[in-house]
Design a protein around this motif. Structure first.
Motif, mmCIF file in Angstrom:
data_model
loop_
_atom_site.group_PDB
_atom_site.id
_atom_site.type_symbol
_atom_site.label_atom_id
_atom_site.label_comp_id
_atom_site.label_asym_id
_atom_site.label_seq_id
_atom_site.Cartn_x
_atom_site.Cartn_y
_atom_site.Cartn_z
ATOM 1 N N VAL A 150 62.238 -49.891 52.027
ATOM 2 C CA VAL A 150 61.432 -50.995 52.557
ATOM 3 C C VAL A 150 59.967 -50.572 52.692
ATOM 4 O O VAL A 150 59.063 -51.389 52.552
ATOM 5 C CB VAL A 150 61.993 -51.445 53.925
ATOM 6 N N VAL A 151 59.727 -49.318 52.922
ATOM 7 C CA VAL A 151 58.367 -48.792 53.055
ATOM 8 C C VAL A 151 57.859 -48.239 51.726
ATOM 9 O O VAL A 151 56.718 -48.478 51.337
ATOM 10 C CB VAL A 151 58.327 -47.685 54.140
ATOM 11 N N ALA A 152 58.707 -47.517 51.003
ATOM 12 C CA ALA A 152 58.268 -46.810 49.802
ATOM 13 C C ALA A 152 57.887 -47.744 48.666
ATOM 14 O O ALA A 152 56.877 -47.520 47.985
ATOM 15 C CB ALA A 152 59.364 -45.854 49.339
ATOM 16 N N VAL A 153 58.644 -48.790 48.428
ATOM 17 C CA VAL A 153 58.375 -49.677 47.296
ATOM 18 C C VAL A 153 57.029 -50.389 47.441
ATOM 19 O O VAL A 153 56.206 -50.342 46.522
ATOM 20 C CB VAL A 153 59.544 -50.664 47.080
ATOM 21 N N PRO A 154 56.742 -51.037 48.563
ATOM 22 C CA PRO A 154 55.429 -51.693 48.666
ATOM 23 C C PRO A 154 54.250 -50.718 48.602
ATOM 24 O O PRO A 154 53.213 -51.036 48.004
ATOM 25 C CB PRO A 154 55.460 -52.401 50.019
ATOM 26 N N VAL A 155 54.405 -49.542 49.179
ATOM 27 C CA VAL A 155 53.306 -48.572 49.159
ATOM 28 C C VAL A 155 53.039 -48.097 47.737
ATOM 29 O O VAL A 155 51.879 -48.021 47.308
ATOM 30 C CB VAL A 155 53.601 -47.388 50.107
ATOM 31 N N THR A 156 54.083 -47.804 46.975
ATOM 32 C CA THR A 156 53.862 -47.359 45.603
ATOM 33 C C THR A 156 53.367 -48.486 44.712
ATOM 34 O O THR A 156 52.551 -48.258 43.821
ATOM 35 C CB THR A 156 55.135 -46.742 45.000
ATOM 36 N N LEU A 157 53.815 -49.715 44.947
ATOM 37 C CA LEU A 157 53.286 -50.850 44.186
ATOM 38 C C LEU A 157 51.809 -51.073 44.495
ATOM 39 O O LEU A 157 51.006 -51.337 43.586
ATOM 40 C CB LEU A 157 54.091 -52.112 44.476
ATOM 41 N N LEU A 158 51.439 -50.954 45.737
ATOM 42 C CA LEU A 158 50.036 -51.091 46.118
ATOM 43 C C LEU A 158 49.204 -49.981 45.495
ATOM 44 O O LEU A 158 48.108 -50.228 44.969
ATOM 45 C CB LEU A 158 49.900 -51.072 47.644
ATOM 46 N N ARG A 189 68.309 -49.400 42.308
ATOM 47 C CA ARG A 189 68.548 -49.124 43.728
ATOM 48 C C ARG A 189 68.553 -47.624 44.018
ATOM 49 O O ARG A 189 69.301 -47.132 44.868
ATOM 50 C CB ARG A 189 69.823 -49.775 44.216
ATOM 51 N N ALA A 190 67.716 -46.908 43.307
ATOM 52 C CA ALA A 190 67.560 -45.467 43.525
ATOM 53 C C ALA A 190 66.378 -45.255 44.468
ATOM 54 O O ALA A 190 65.488 -46.100 44.553
ATOM 55 C CB ALA A 190 67.306 -44.760 42.196
ATOM 56 N N PRO A 191 66.349 -44.145 45.181
ATOM 57 C CA PRO A 191 65.221 -43.906 46.086
ATOM 58 C C PRO A 191 63.913 -43.731 45.314
ATOM 59 O O PRO A 191 63.863 -43.061 44.291
ATOM 60 C CB PRO A 191 65.598 -42.622 46.814
ATOM 61 N N VAL A 192 62.881 -44.362 45.805
ATOM 62 C CA VAL A 192 61.555 -44.272 45.191
ATOM 63 C C VAL A 192 60.859 -43.000 45.657
ATOM 64 O O VAL A 192 60.202 -42.323 44.879
ATOM 65 C CB VAL A 192 60.728 -45.528 45.518
ATOM 66 N N ALA A 193 61.005 -42.679 46.915
ATOM 67 C CA ALA A 193 60.434 -41.457 47.479
ATOM 68 C C ALA A 193 61.507 -40.782 48.324
ATOM 69 O O ALA A 193 62.229 -41.454 49.066
ATOM 70 C CB ALA A 193 59.208 -41.778 48.324
ATOM 71 N N GLU A 194 61.602 -39.503 48.207
ATOM 72 C CA GLU A 194 62.635 -38.758 48.916
ATOM 73 C C GLU A 194 62.402 -38.797 50.423
ATOM 74 O O GLU A 194 61.320 -38.459 50.907
ATOM 75 C CB GLU A 194 62.635 -37.305 48.436
#
Length: 65
Positions: A41-49, A31-36
């Motif tokens: 909700v936005v960062a996880v799907p974009v980085t997975l894609l 549960r740490a931030p993926v992007a600063e």
């Protein structure tokens, strides 16, 4: 002659895509931030894609050999 650069590009794409997916998964599990400054909700799907796209590019490079 063209196999060397294609293999190098494939390895780079596959390593980067795999590292991005593993890093994103680890950050999401803790549960740490993926992007600063970006909502998870936005960062996880974009980085997975993005990681999936890099894996697909690596496989495509290998398929072109």
């Amino acid at each position: 002659m063209e196999n060397g650069p294609a293999v190098f590009a494939a390895v780079v794409f596959l390593l980067f895509g795999t590292a991005l997916l593993v890093w994103t998964g680890a950050r999401a599990l803790h549960r740490a931030p993926v992007a600063e400054g970006v909502r998870p909700v936005v960062a996880v799907p974009v980085t997975l894609l993005t990681g999936g796209v890099f894996l697909a590019l690596g496989l495509w490079c290998l398929a072109r050999l």
